[in-house]
Design an enzyme around this catalytic site. Structure first.
Site, PDB file in Angstrom:
ATOM      1  N   GLU A 132       0.799  -1.237   0.000  1.00  0.00           N
ATOM      2  CA  GLU A 132       0.000   0.000   0.000  1.00  0.00           C
ATOM      3  C   GLU A 132       0.827   1.280   0.000  1.00  0.00           C
ATOM      4  O   GLU A 132       0.635   2.160   0.835  1.00  0.00           O
ATOM      5  CB  GLU A 132      -0.981  -0.018   1.189  1.00  0.00           C
ATOM      6  CG  GLU A 132      -1.913  -1.213   1.141  1.00  0.00           C
ATOM      7  CD  GLU A 132      -2.798  -1.368   2.387  1.00  0.00           C
ATOM      8  OE1 GLU A 132      -2.798  -0.481   3.252  1.00  0.00           O
ATOM      9  OE2 GLU A 132      -3.474  -2.408   2.475  1.00  0.00           O
ATOM     10  N   ASN A 173       2.079  -5.229  -3.142  1.00  0.00           N
ATOM     11  CA  ASN A 173       0.690  -5.563  -2.817  1.00  0.00           C
ATOM     12  C   ASN A 173      -0.103  -4.289  -2.508  1.00  0.00           C
ATOM     13  O   ASN A 173       0.358  -3.432  -1.754  1.00  0.00           O
ATOM     14  CB  ASN A 173       0.713  -6.472  -1.575  1.00  0.00           C
ATOM     15  CG  ASN A 173      -0.606  -7.148  -1.267  1.00  0.00           C
ATOM     16  OD1 ASN A 173      -1.185  -7.800  -2.129  1.00  0.00           O
ATOM     17  ND2 ASN A 173      -1.078  -7.004  -0.037  1.00  0.00           N
ATOM     18  N   HIS A 209     -10.431  -5.884  -2.232  1.00  0.00           N
ATOM     19  CA  HIS A 209     -11.484  -5.629  -1.232  1.00  0.00           C
ATOM     20  C   HIS A 209     -12.596  -4.869  -1.955  1.00  0.00           C
ATOM     21  O   HIS A 209     -12.503  -3.660  -2.156  1.00  0.00           O
ATOM     22  CB  HIS A 209     -10.930  -4.800  -0.075  1.00  0.00           C
ATOM     23  CG  HIS A 209      -9.878  -5.526   0.720  1.00  0.00           C
ATOM     24  ND1 HIS A 209     -10.165  -6.663   1.451  1.00  0.00           N
ATOM     25  CD2 HIS A 209      -8.563  -5.293   0.896  1.00  0.00           C
ATOM     26  CE1 HIS A 209      -9.054  -7.092   2.045  1.00  0.00           C
ATOM     27  NE2 HIS A 209      -8.063  -6.277   1.719  1.00  0.00           N
ATOM     28  N   GLU A 240      -6.274 -10.644  -1.205  1.00  0.00           N
ATOM     29  CA  GLU A 240      -7.080 -10.386  -0.003  1.00  0.00           C
ATOM     30  C   GLU A 240      -8.555 -10.272  -0.367  1.00  0.00           C
ATOM     31  O   GLU A 240      -9.287  -9.416   0.158  1.00  0.00           O
ATOM     32  CB  GLU A 240      -6.613  -9.089   0.684  1.00  0.00           C
ATOM     33  CG  GLU A 240      -5.127  -9.068   1.023  1.00  0.00           C
ATOM     34  CD  GLU A 240      -4.684  -7.831   1.798  1.00  0.00           C
ATOM     35  OE1 GLU A 240      -5.549  -7.052   2.261  1.00  0.00           O
ATOM     36  OE2 GLU A 240      -3.457  -7.645   1.933  1.00  0.00           O
ATOM     37  N   ASP A 242     -12.328 -10.053  -0.752  1.00  0.00           N
ATOM     38  CA  ASP A 242     -13.625 -10.124  -0.075  1.00  0.00           C
ATOM     39  C   ASP A 242     -14.536  -9.092  -0.721  1.00  0.00           C
ATOM     40  O   ASP A 242     -14.062  -8.113  -1.299  1.00  0.00           O
ATOM     41  CB  ASP A 242     -13.533  -9.961   1.457  1.00  0.00           C
ATOM     42  CG  ASP A 242     -12.768  -8.742   1.936  1.00  0.00           C
ATOM     43  OD1 ASP A 242     -12.696  -7.725   1.208  1.00  0.00           O
ATOM     44  OD2 ASP A 242     -12.238  -8.790   3.060  1.00  0.00           O
TER      45      ASP A 242
HETATM   46  O1  G3I Z   1      -3.490  -7.636  18.932  1.00  0.00           O
HETATM   47  C1  G3I Z   1      -4.417  -6.712  19.510  1.00  0.00           C
HETATM   48  C2  G3I Z   1      -4.978  -7.276  20.787  1.00  0.00           C
HETATM   49  O2  G3I Z   1      -3.942  -7.429  21.720  1.00  0.00           O
HETATM   50  C3  G3I Z   1      -6.050  -6.310  21.321  1.00  0.00           C
HETATM   51  O3  G3I Z   1      -6.644  -6.850  22.467  1.00  0.00           O
HETATM   52  C4  G3I Z   1      -7.115  -6.054  20.263  1.00  0.00           C
HETATM   53  C5  G3I Z   1      -8.146  -5.040  20.741  1.00  0.00           C
HETATM   54  O4  G3I Z   1      -8.635  -4.266  19.695  1.00  0.00           O
HETATM   55  O5  G3I Z   1      -6.496  -5.561  19.101  1.00  0.00           O
HETATM   56  C6  G3I Z   1      -5.565  -6.470  18.534  1.00  0.00           C
HETATM   57  O6  G3I Z   1      -5.021  -5.913  17.369  1.00  0.00           O
HETATM   58  C7  G3I Z   1      -5.876  -5.850  16.260  1.00  0.00           C
HETATM   59  C8  G3I Z   1      -5.297  -6.736  15.164  1.00  0.00           C
HETATM   60  O7  G3I Z   1      -6.028  -6.612  13.962  1.00  0.00           O
HETATM   61  C9  G3I Z   1      -5.277  -8.210  15.550  1.00  0.00           C
HETATM   62  O8  G3I Z   1      -6.559  -8.670  15.794  1.00  0.00           O
HETATM   63  C10 G3I Z   1      -5.941  -4.416  15.778  1.00  0.00           C
HETATM   64  O9  G3I Z   1      -6.625  -3.641  16.725  1.00  0.00           O
HETATM   65  C11 G3I Z   1      -6.651  -4.327  14.440  1.00  0.00           C
HETATM   66  O10 G3I Z   1      -6.559  -3.001  13.949  1.00  0.00           O
HETATM   67  C12 G3I Z   1      -6.013  -5.264  13.448  1.00  0.00           C
HETATM   68  O11 G3I Z   1      -6.729  -5.216  12.229  1.00  0.00           O
HETATM   69  C13 G3I Z   1      -6.071  -5.744  11.099  1.00  0.00           C
HETATM   70  C14 G3I Z   1      -5.875  -4.665  10.037  1.00  0.00           C
HETATM   71  O12 G3I Z   1      -5.253  -5.241   8.902  1.00  0.00           O
HETATM   72  C15 G3I Z   1      -5.004  -3.520  10.548  1.00  0.00           C
HETATM   73  O13 G3I Z   1      -4.821  -2.565   9.551  1.00  0.00           O
HETATM   74  C16 G3I Z   1      -6.934  -6.844  10.525  1.00  0.00           C
HETATM   75  O14 G3I Z   1      -7.048  -7.915  11.461  1.00  0.00           O
HETATM   76  C17 G3I Z   1      -6.318  -7.359   9.222  1.00  0.00           C
HETATM   77  O15 G3I Z   1      -7.225  -8.265   8.609  1.00  0.00           O
HETATM   78  C18 G3I Z   1      -6.093  -6.182   8.284  1.00  0.00           C
HETATM   79  O16 G3I Z   1      -5.511  -6.656   7.111  1.00  0.00           O
HETATM   80  C19 G3I Z   1      -5.194  -5.677   6.108  1.00  0.00           C
HETATM   81  C20 G3I Z   1      -3.974  -6.188   5.363  1.00  0.00           C
HETATM   82  O17 G3I Z   1      -2.934  -6.446   6.261  1.00  0.00           O
HETATM   83  C21 G3I Z   1      -3.540  -5.186   4.288  1.00  0.00           C
HETATM   84  N1  G3I Z   1      -4.628  -4.829   3.416  1.00  0.00           N
HETATM   85  C22 G3I Z   1      -5.862  -4.412   4.069  1.00  0.00           C
HETATM   86  C23 G3I Z   1      -6.320  -5.444   5.086  1.00  0.00           C
HETATM   87  C24 G3I Z   1      -7.642  -5.061   5.717  1.00  0.00           C
HETATM   88  O18 G3I Z   1      -7.509  -3.888   6.469  1.00  0.00           O
END
Ligand code: G3I
Length: 323
Positions: A132, A173, A209, A240, A242
């Protein structure tokens, strides 16, 4: 109907896969499906390999979360798309808020990549080396990397990754680069940027997406895949995928529209030999990233929240079976 990865392989693709995440693996119904190699031949760790987790403070590396998923894939006999090395998001603040010289930040990137890619050497089918880097209008996104190094950070990252694991396929990516427009054109420019610098790029990862009813058509999707190949990468992949509803609950008619939107992506990949596979950004609505980012939206995956297959699953399966 037969299972997705088995059909994708029979159709000449390397895999049909899914993202997953550590916390989900404690659900035994989920674990059984993600581990079924006939259904999913590839896994992408949704979070565990990101910089925030792997080098939370400078020089302190931690691979516990990423290893859990890579080890699972290895035990199952699945490929891994490793994700991701240089990204403006989920970047620890020690990187993003430092005031670095070009030499310092170059060395920080090189050290991070050398350590992480070496740790996973031989286990990653591919690496999303840079994620990105672009804005919607095709200009470069502001980040600590771009601010300090300009576009040089991109070839620097690819060079470091190639040095640490010469066999891994190296990808750029991004999202909204799946259809024609300024961002797609700029992504083609990134291939050129990397190659002009003398570094190696193997693939472009198209996140995909999308939104039900306004996702790109098959012809444009296909042309864009071919344009990346023509620009000099040996492979492309939907990384990715969806396709979400912006209004919930979804209707029966909505599910049919979603199925035809998934069909267009599947057919585009089938139409281009260099499209090696499709990864869905988790297979079940239960664990999709969407509701927490886009309040009130969702329903984007091939399985619903109760692990039942949706019409889009049936359509993707039939298209792969017919290929
Ligand atoms: O690990 C912490 C945990 O300790 C805490 O208790 C919890 C409470 O909110 O948060 C956890 O972290 C979260 C993490 O996912 C793991 O679950 C973050 O808040 C959350 O922001 C994070 O979201 C991820 C997101 O990227 C961040 O930008 C999504 O799971 C993940 O699917 C998403 O994936 C991205 C790709 O990497 C790049 N392209 C877009 C895609 C969708 O946003």
């Amino acid at each position: 109907l037969a299972q997705l990865n088995k059909l994708a392989e029979a159709a000449g693709k390397l895999y049909l896969g899914s993202a997953t995440d550590n916390s989900e693996l404690s659900n035994s119904s989920y674990l059984a499906i993600i581990s079924d190699t006939d259904e999913f031949g590839e896994i992408t760790p949704g979070n565990g390999q990101k910089w925030q987790y792997t080098e939370p403070s400078q020089g302190t590396f931690s691979y516990t979360s990423g290893d859990q998923i890579v080890d699972l894939a290895e035990a199952n006999g699945q490929l891994v798309r490793c994700h991701t090395l240089v990204w403006h998001s989920q970047l620890p603040s020690w990187v993003s808020s430092g005031s670095w010289t070009t030499a310092q930040l170059t060395s920080i990137i090189q050290t991070h990549i050398a350590n992480e890619v070496s740790h996973y050497k031989g286990q990653c089918y591919s690496w999303d080396v840079v994620n990105e880097a672009l804005n919607e209008d095709g200009t470069y996104r502001t980040s600590v990397f771009y601010t300090v190094l300009g576009t040089d950070y991109i070839p620097i990252a690819f060079e470091a990754a190639a040095a640490a694991d010469p066999a891994a396929k190296l990808y750029y990516n991004d999202y909204n680069i799946e259809y024609s427009g300024a961002k797609h054109t700029a992504a083609v420019g990134i291939i050129d940027l990397i190659q002009t610098a003398g570094a190696k790029i193997d693939g472009v990862g198209l996140q995909a997406h999308f939104i039900v009813g306004s996702s790109p058509g098959q012809a444009d999707l296909t042309n864009v895949l071919k344009a990346y190949v023509a620009a000099g990468v040996s492979e492309v992949a939907y990384t990715e995928l969806d396709i979400r509803f912006t209004t919930l609950p979804y209707t029966a008619a909505g599910l049919q529209q979603q199925a035809s939107d998934y069909a267009a992506v599947t057919k585009a990949c089938l139409a281009v030999n260099e499209c090696v596979g499709i990864t869905i950004w988790d297979f079940t609505d239960k664990y999709s990233w969407i509701p927490s980012t886009f309040a009130g939206q969702g329903g984007a995956c091939l399985y619903d929240e109760n692990f039942s297959k949706k019409p889009a699953w049936t359509t993707v399966s039939s298209i792969l079976a017919a290929a």
